[in-house]
Design an enzyme around this catalytic site. Structure first.
Site, short mmCIF file in Angstrom:
data_model
loop_
_atom_site.label_atom_id
_atom_site.label_comp_id
_atom_site.label_asym_id
_atom_site.label_seq_id
_atom_site.Cartn_x
_atom_site.Cartn_y
_atom_site.Cartn_z
CG HIS A 416 -2.33 0.42 0.87
ND1 HIS A 416 -2.62 1.35 -0.10
CD2 HIS A 416 -3.54 0.03 1.36
CE1 HIS A 416 -3.93 1.53 -0.19
NE2 HIS A 416 -4.51 0.73 0.68
CG ASP A 420 -3.12 4.37 -3.48
OD1 ASP A 420 -2.88 4.03 -2.31
OD2 ASP A 420 -2.59 5.34 -4.04
#
Length: 445
Positions: A416, A420
């Site tokens: 992350h 995204d």
């Protein structure tokens, strides 16, 4: 290797650029054994691969300096050999001593020595040096068909070259393909090969060790398992994981593979794997969304131009991650060859350090053991791990009608820091599009 008088030092070599330490898993030779140059002398475990270490000289093993299970740095002296010119081997010396004893004692001792020698020779005949294996692989030769003239009947490079010159190697290719065709179960042609029994150096977690105390018994932590634990801890500690999934209709893909699998196996000598189609779809999606093919550094995000796919190959006790190099340059047939060859090398403990280096994104297959949804840990320091689950028949709604289709879940674990939800959703949709676009007319070559 350095030499002092008649003693020869065998040192821990640099197995790969990033490898600075290794663990001695198992000694294949013991003090008093004769060792030929390039003959495997021990098994070494690194954080990347388990490999046999060939001797850099010919001689008799005099002393082992590093015990099994010990971790050493590059350049550490592992053992000492005695130059064969310095004296006869223990077996020859023992034989000469027995000549002065009674005829009955001599006969008995010679018989015992012959028995031990025969057992040692039989055990070593199927051990091939890296140079022999490489030459055999280059010419697609089954080494079990080559007569060895080396010590104990071992196959040497000269034996392989003579076998090639005789023209017998061309006859071995269809024979090997026939053996694969007869032996290949359905699982071989499915996303990946079913797990088999792990290499002997790894203890099964179900194997009983020691005394049962309070309803428990201890299983020693093998170096391979310790390395896996360290790598997994590093991944989940440093990488903020996230997860997502799409459902894919692969009915047309199932029909395509069913159409070609038998003729492909007969022609190519390897199974036509579902995983090759998935890998091709992964390549196409990665080209469209290259951020999935990246790694994180504190200064920048490094995007890899080439697509080298790490292929997770598991057994009951451990996992290897060999790499399909330049997957973006290969067709489905070529990917099937690479998948089969790397999987077989992993399961037979024959991966080299180069086989497991350079991966830029991981493809995992839990469908081989029936899983339909999983959340794998990312292979450090990559950004993504794509998992292909089990193909199952399910009722689905198509144009307001219920139909039975072959469905599969494709899961994605992502870093992350780099990725995204939007880009990962598009990436998975592209994989879905590629997999659903296959039909019976798709060219696999």
């Amino acid at each position: 290797m350095s030499e002092t008088n008649t003693s020869i030092q065998i040192v821990m070599p640099k197995l790969a650029e990033s490898v600075v330490t290794a663990t001695v898993a198992k000694w294949l030779k013991q003090p008093g054994d004769f060792v030929e140059e390039y003959e495997p002398i021990c098994e070494m475990i690194t954080d990347k691969v388990t490999a046999e270490l060939p001797s850099t000289a010919t001689g008799t093993l005099k002393e082992i300096l590093v015990e099994e299970g010990d971790t050493v740095e590059v350049g550490t002296v592992l053992c000492m050999l005695v130059d064969e010119a310095a004296g006869s081997t223990p077996a020859v010396a023992d034989s000469s001593k027995q000549d002065v004893q009674s005829s009955t004692s001599t006969a008995t001792t010679k018989s015992d020595v012959a028995s031990v020698t025969t057992k040692q020779d039989s055990a070593m005949k199927k051990r091939y040096s890296p140079a022999v294996r490489k030459l055999a692989d280059e010419h697609d030769i089954d080494l079990s068909l080559v007569t060895g003239t080396g010590m104990g009947g071992r196959v040497t490079r000269k034996d392989v070259k003579q076998y090639i010159a005789s023209g017998a190697s061309s006859a071995s290719i269809p024979r090997r393909r026939e053996e694969i065709i007869q032996a290949a179960p359905e699982a071989m042609a499915s996303p990946t090969v079913e797990p088999t029994q792990v290499q002997s150096v790894v203890q099964s977690p179900t194997e009983h060790h020691g005394e049962v105390i309070d309803g428990q018994y201890e299983v020693p932590i093998h170096p391979i398992r310790r390395i896996i634990a360290e790598r997994m801890k590093q991944s989940v500690t440093e990488i903020p994981h996230a997860w997502t999934m799409v459902e894919v209709d692969v009915t047309n893909l199932v029909q395509l593979r069913s159409k070609h699998k038998q003729t492909f196996l007969e022609k190519e000598g390897v199974p036509l794997s579902y995983l090759a189609f998935v890998m091709k779809a992964l390549v196409q999606a990665t080209k469209k969304y290259p951020m999935l093919n990246a790694t994180w550094s504190e200064e920048s995000i490094k995007v890899n131009k080439d697509v080298h796919i790490s292929l997770a190959v598991g057994t009951d006790d451990t996992v290897s991650v060999p790499v399909v190099k330049h997957a973006d340059r290969k067709n489905i047939a070529g990917l099937s060859h690479d998948i089969y060859e790397l999987t077989m090398k992993a399961r037979s403990n024959k991966l080299s350090p180069s086989d497991v280096q350079g991966g830029t994104i991981t493809l995992n297959n839990t469908g081989s053991f029936g899983a339909i949804m999983s959340q794998p840990i990312i292979t450090y320091p990559q950004a993504a791990n794509v998992t292909f689950e089990s193909i199952v028949k399910r009722p689905v709604v198509i144009d307001d009608m219920i139909a039975i289709r072959h469905m599969v879940n494709v899961c994605l674990s992502l870093d992350h820091r780099i990725l995204d939800g939007v880009i990962c959703g598009k990436f998975l949709q592209e994989i879905k599009h590629q997999l659903e676009s296959y039909d019976v007319n798709t060219n696999i070559f």
